[in-house]
Design a protein around this motif. Structure first.
Motif, PDB file in Angstrom:
ATOM      1  N   PHE A 180     -12.071  35.297   1.894  1.00  0.00           N
ATOM      2  CA  PHE A 180     -11.960  36.697   2.329  1.00  0.00           C
ATOM      3  C   PHE A 180     -11.316  37.586   1.269  1.00  0.00           C
ATOM      4  O   PHE A 180     -10.626  38.551   1.588  1.00  0.00           O
ATOM      5  CB  PHE A 180     -11.164  36.809   3.640  1.00  0.00           C
ATOM      6  N   GLN A 181     -11.524  37.253  -0.012  1.00  0.00           N
ATOM      7  CA  GLN A 181     -11.020  38.067  -1.112  1.00  0.00           C
ATOM      8  C   GLN A 181     -12.204  38.646  -1.882  1.00  0.00           C
ATOM      9  O   GLN A 181     -13.284  38.046  -1.924  1.00  0.00           O
ATOM     10  CB  GLN A 181     -10.166  37.217  -2.059  1.00  0.00           C
ATOM     11  N   GLU A 182     -11.994  39.811  -2.475  1.00  0.00           N
ATOM     12  CA  GLU A 182     -13.072  40.428  -3.248  1.00  0.00           C
ATOM     13  C   GLU A 182     -13.501  39.515  -4.395  1.00  0.00           C
ATOM     14  O   GLU A 182     -14.684  39.411  -4.704  1.00  0.00           O
ATOM     15  CB  GLU A 182     -12.621  41.781  -3.795  1.00  0.00           C
ATOM     16  N   GLU A 183     -12.532  38.879  -5.022  1.00  0.00           N
ATOM     17  CA  GLU A 183     -12.831  37.934  -6.099  1.00  0.00           C
ATOM     18  C   GLU A 183     -12.105  36.623  -5.808  1.00  0.00           C
ATOM     19  O   GLU A 183     -10.878  36.557  -5.857  1.00  0.00           O
ATOM     20  CB  GLU A 183     -12.383  38.483  -7.456  1.00  0.00           C
ATOM     21  N   ALA A 184     -12.872  35.585  -5.481  1.00  0.00           N
ATOM     22  CA  ALA A 184     -12.283  34.298  -5.116  1.00  0.00           C
ATOM     23  C   ALA A 184     -11.593  33.658  -6.313  1.00  0.00           C
ATOM     24  O   ALA A 184     -12.072  33.726  -7.447  1.00  0.00           O
ATOM     25  CB  ALA A 184     -13.358  33.359  -4.578  1.00  0.00           C
ATOM     26  N   ASN A 185     -10.437  33.051  -6.059  1.00  0.00           N
ATOM     27  CA  ASN A 185      -9.692  32.329  -7.095  1.00  0.00           C
ATOM     28  C   ASN A 185      -9.919  30.831  -6.883  1.00  0.00           C
ATOM     29  O   ASN A 185      -9.478  30.263  -5.882  1.00  0.00           O
ATOM     30  CB  ASN A 185      -8.206  32.661  -7.005  1.00  0.00           C
ATOM     31  N   TYR A 186     -10.610  30.197  -7.814  1.00  0.00           N
ATOM     32  CA  TYR A 186     -10.915  28.777  -7.709  1.00  0.00           C
ATOM     33  C   TYR A 186      -9.837  27.954  -8.393  1.00  0.00           C
ATOM     34  O   TYR A 186      -9.215  28.401  -9.358  1.00  0.00           O
ATOM     35  CB  TYR A 186     -12.277  28.474  -8.342  1.00  0.00           C
ATOM     36  N   PHE A 187      -9.633  26.727  -7.914  1.00  0.00           N
ATOM     37  CA  PHE A 187      -8.693  25.830  -8.578  1.00  0.00           C
ATOM     38  C   PHE A 187      -9.210  24.395  -8.526  1.00  0.00           C
ATOM     39  O   PHE A 187     -10.001  24.018  -7.662  1.00  0.00           O
ATOM     40  CB  PHE A 187      -7.303  25.907  -7.924  1.00  0.00           C
ATOM     41  N   LEU A 188      -8.743  23.603  -9.484  1.00  0.00           N
ATOM     42  CA  LEU A 188      -9.086  22.190  -9.587  1.00  0.00           C
ATOM     43  C   LEU A 188      -7.804  21.413  -9.818  1.00  0.00           C
ATOM     44  O   LEU A 188      -6.929  21.859 -10.580  1.00  0.00           O
ATOM     45  CB  LEU A 188     -10.055  21.955 -10.753  1.00  0.00           C
ATOM     46  N   GLU A 189      -7.674  20.246  -9.173  1.00  0.00           N
ATOM     47  CA  GLU A 189      -6.464  19.442  -9.321  1.00  0.00           C
ATOM     48  C   GLU A 189      -6.824  17.981  -9.535  1.00  0.00           C
ATOM     49  O   GLU A 189      -7.692  17.427  -8.857  1.00  0.00           O
ATOM     50  CB  GLU A 189      -5.576  19.577  -8.093  1.00  0.00           C
ATOM     51  N   VAL A 190      -6.143  17.347 -10.493  1.00  0.00           N
ATOM     52  CA  VAL A 190      -6.271  15.905 -10.724  1.00  0.00           C
ATOM     53  C   VAL A 190      -4.867  15.315 -10.677  1.00  0.00           C
ATOM     54  O   VAL A 190      -3.899  15.942 -11.115  1.00  0.00           O
ATOM     55  CB  VAL A 190      -6.944  15.588 -12.074  1.00  0.00           C
ATOM     56  N   GLY A 191      -4.755  14.104 -10.113  1.00  0.00           N
ATOM     57  CA  GLY A 191      -3.422  13.538 -10.002  1.00  0.00           C
ATOM     58  C   GLY A 191      -3.407  12.064  -9.665  1.00  0.00           C
ATOM     59  O   GLY A 191      -4.456  11.395  -9.640  1.00  0.00           O
ATOM     60  N   MET A 192      -2.200  11.563  -9.379  1.00  0.00           N
ATOM     61  CA  MET A 192      -2.012  10.151  -9.082  1.00  0.00           C
ATOM     62  C   MET A 192      -0.797   9.964  -8.179  1.00  0.00           C
ATOM     63  O   MET A 192       0.037  10.852  -8.032  1.00  0.00           O
ATOM     64  CB  MET A 192      -1.820   9.350 -10.375  1.00  0.00           C
ATOM     65  N   GLY A 193      -0.728   8.780  -7.574  1.00  0.00           N
ATOM     66  CA  GLY A 193       0.449   8.379  -6.820  1.00  0.00           C
ATOM     67  C   GLY A 193       0.717   6.907  -7.087  1.00  0.00           C
ATOM     68  O   GLY A 193      -0.214   6.107  -7.221  1.00  0.00           O
ATOM     69  N   TYR A 194       1.994   6.553  -7.199  1.00  0.00           N
ATOM     70  CA  TYR A 194       2.362   5.166  -7.501  1.00  0.00           C
ATOM     71  C   TYR A 194       3.577   4.768  -6.679  1.00  0.00           C
ATOM     72  O   TYR A 194       4.574   5.498  -6.631  1.00  0.00           O
ATOM     73  CB  TYR A 194       2.673   4.997  -8.996  1.00  0.00           C
ATOM     74  N   LEU A 195       3.479   3.611  -6.030  1.00  0.00           N
ATOM     75  CA  LEU A 195       4.560   3.112  -5.189  1.00  0.00           C
ATOM     76  C   LEU A 195       5.291   1.979  -5.901  1.00  0.00           C
ATOM     77  O   LEU A 195       4.682   0.965  -6.262  1.00  0.00           O
ATOM     78  CB  LEU A 195       4.010   2.599  -3.852  1.00  0.00           C
ATOM     79  N   PHE A 196       6.597   2.161  -6.112  1.00  0.00           N
ATOM     80  CA  PHE A 196       7.456   1.119  -6.666  1.00  0.00           C
ATOM     81  C   PHE A 196       8.095   0.349  -5.510  1.00  0.00           C
ATOM     82  O   PHE A 196       8.453   0.944  -4.503  1.00  0.00           O
ATOM     83  CB  PHE A 196       8.574   1.722  -7.535  1.00  0.00           C
ATOM     84  N   ASN A 197       8.279  -0.931  -5.696  1.00  0.00           N
ATOM     85  CA  ASN A 197       8.887  -1.745  -4.637  1.00  0.00           C
ATOM     86  C   ASN A 197      10.101  -2.491  -5.186  1.00  0.00           C
ATOM     87  O   ASN A 197      10.157  -2.814  -6.341  1.00  0.00           O
ATOM     88  CB  ASN A 197       7.875  -2.755  -4.092  1.00  0.00           C
ATOM     89  N   PHE A 242      -8.120   4.177  -4.546  1.00  0.00           N
ATOM     90  CA  PHE A 242      -7.032   3.244  -4.781  1.00  0.00           C
ATOM     91  C   PHE A 242      -7.445   2.219  -5.827  1.00  0.00           C
ATOM     92  O   PHE A 242      -8.236   1.315  -5.545  1.00  0.00           O
ATOM     93  CB  PHE A 242      -6.624   2.541  -3.481  1.00  0.00           C
ATOM     94  N   ILE A 243      -6.906   2.367  -7.051  1.00  0.00           N
ATOM     95  CA  ILE A 243      -7.144   1.369  -8.091  1.00  0.00           C
ATOM     96  C   ILE A 243      -6.501   0.053  -7.683  1.00  0.00           C
ATOM     97  O   ILE A 243      -7.071  -1.026  -7.870  1.00  0.00           O
ATOM     98  CB  ILE A 243      -6.581   1.862  -9.435  1.00  0.00           C
ATOM     99  N   LYS A 244      -5.312   0.128  -7.127  1.00  0.00           N
ATOM    100  CA  LYS A 244      -4.612  -0.986  -6.510  1.00  0.00           C
ATOM    101  C   LYS A 244      -4.000  -0.472  -5.211  1.00  0.00           C
ATOM    102  O   LYS A 244      -3.923   0.749  -5.027  1.00  0.00           O
ATOM    103  CB  LYS A 244      -3.534  -1.543  -7.443  1.00  0.00           C
ATOM    104  N   PRO A 245      -3.553  -1.358  -4.311  1.00  0.00           N
ATOM    105  CA  PRO A 245      -2.975  -0.862  -3.064  1.00  0.00           C
ATOM    106  C   PRO A 245      -1.801   0.093  -3.251  1.00  0.00           C
ATOM    107  O   PRO A 245      -1.526   0.911  -2.376  1.00  0.00           O
ATOM    108  CB  PRO A 245      -2.536  -2.151  -2.356  1.00  0.00           C
ATOM    109  N   ASN A 246      -1.107  -0.013  -4.403  1.00  0.00           N
ATOM    110  CA  ASN A 246       0.046   0.858  -4.642  1.00  0.00           C
ATOM    111  C   ASN A 246      -0.205   1.890  -5.739  1.00  0.00           C
ATOM    112  O   ASN A 246       0.730   2.511  -6.228  1.00  0.00           O
ATOM    113  CB  ASN A 246       1.269   0.014  -5.017  1.00  0.00           C
ATOM    114  N   SER A 293       0.833  -1.193   0.000  1.00  0.00           N
ATOM    115  CA  SER A 293       0.000   0.000   0.000  1.00  0.00           C
ATOM    116  C   SER A 293       0.871   1.248   0.000  1.00  0.00           C
ATOM    117  O   SER A 293       2.035   1.207   0.364  1.00  0.00           O
ATOM    118  CB  SER A 293      -0.928   0.005   1.223  1.00  0.00           C
ATOM    119  N   LEU A 294       0.292   2.371  -0.423  1.00  0.00           N
ATOM    120  CA  LEU A 294       1.042   3.621  -0.450  1.00  0.00           C
ATOM    121  C   LEU A 294       0.347   4.669   0.392  1.00  0.00           C
ATOM    122  O   LEU A 294      -0.847   4.564   0.712  1.00  0.00           O
ATOM    123  CB  LEU A 294       1.238   4.122  -1.878  1.00  0.00           C
TER     124      LEU A 294
END
Length: 232
Positions: free
Chosen positions: A215-232, A199-203, A28-29
């Protein structure tokens, strides 16, 4: 335009290749993404992990890549790059060392210390050295509270994060997080975000998150997509 297309192709290819280069493992990771808080977990000795994400907002689009390696027990080294897709160019490179200081015991949280050395093209100081203390407390079998305090711009300011994690099953986890940056001569920057990971797989993890400034006059929105992979 050709340079931009080549850079995008390189970034996506690098992310894709890391997921298929070796056989799948059942280990697992535990990633330091997609949230802003630094986790207390350190990779076991000899393990290698890749974490990659694309952040999209009104002002910028960035590819964030982190390579992690377990150097010795409770110690890992990391290399992180931020690639500005719109420029296109590498905006910053960060080398860091994470050291586990304390394992959670009864009411005491787990604690890790991270030291950073950064080169940035966009900050006032091209080279800077900073540090972070990260904490995590277990609230129940499914809930945990993570929080951290780190310096920025050679200890001229600091970042504060606090995050509630929820793990309903071994396949999913989610979080809600508040984080802020305080620097001299600038108004504080407050933000909130939330996300989920599967988790598609444990790693092998994929994740999605989003948030905006507060608390800003004009809010700045963001979106993030990503992955993580553990090598053994």
């Amino acid at each position: 335009m050709r340079k931009l297309k080549n850079s995008l192709l390189w970034a996506f290819a690098a992310s894709f290749c890391t997921t298929i280069a070796v056989a799948q493992s059942q280990e697992s990771l535990n990633t330091d993404r997609p949230d802003q808080s630094e986790g207390v977990y350190t990779l076991p000795k000899g393990q290698f992990q890749v974490e990659n994400g694309f952040v999209f907002s009104k002002e910028e689009s960035t590819d964030n890549l982190m390579l992690r390696y377990g150097l010795i027990t409770n110690t890992e080294i990391r290399l992180e790059t931020n690639f500005d897709v719109k420029t296109p160019d590498f905006s910053s490179t960060i080398f860091s060392v994470k050291q586990r200081l304390w394992e959670s015991e009864r009411y005491l949280p787990s604690v890790s210390l991270i030291g950073y050395g950064q080169y940035s093209k966009t900050d006032l100081k091209k080279y800077s050295f900073d540090a972070c203390l990260a904490f995590e407390s277990s609230l129940s079998e499914q809930l945990s509270l993570a929080y951290s305090l780190s310096s920025v711009q050679q200890f001229e300011g600091y970042n504060f994060t606090t995050e509630l994690n929820y793990i309903p099953t071994s396949k999913f986890w989610g979080f809600v997080e508040y984080y802020a940056t305080y620097q001299p001569h600038y108004a504080p920057l407050h933000n909130i975000n939330a996300g989920i990971a599967y988790f598609i797989k444990p790693n092998f993890q994929i994740d999605l998150s989003g948030g905006h400034t507060l608390f800003q006059e004009e809010a700045n929105y963001f979106l993030e997509v990503g992955m993580g992979y553990l090598f053994n």
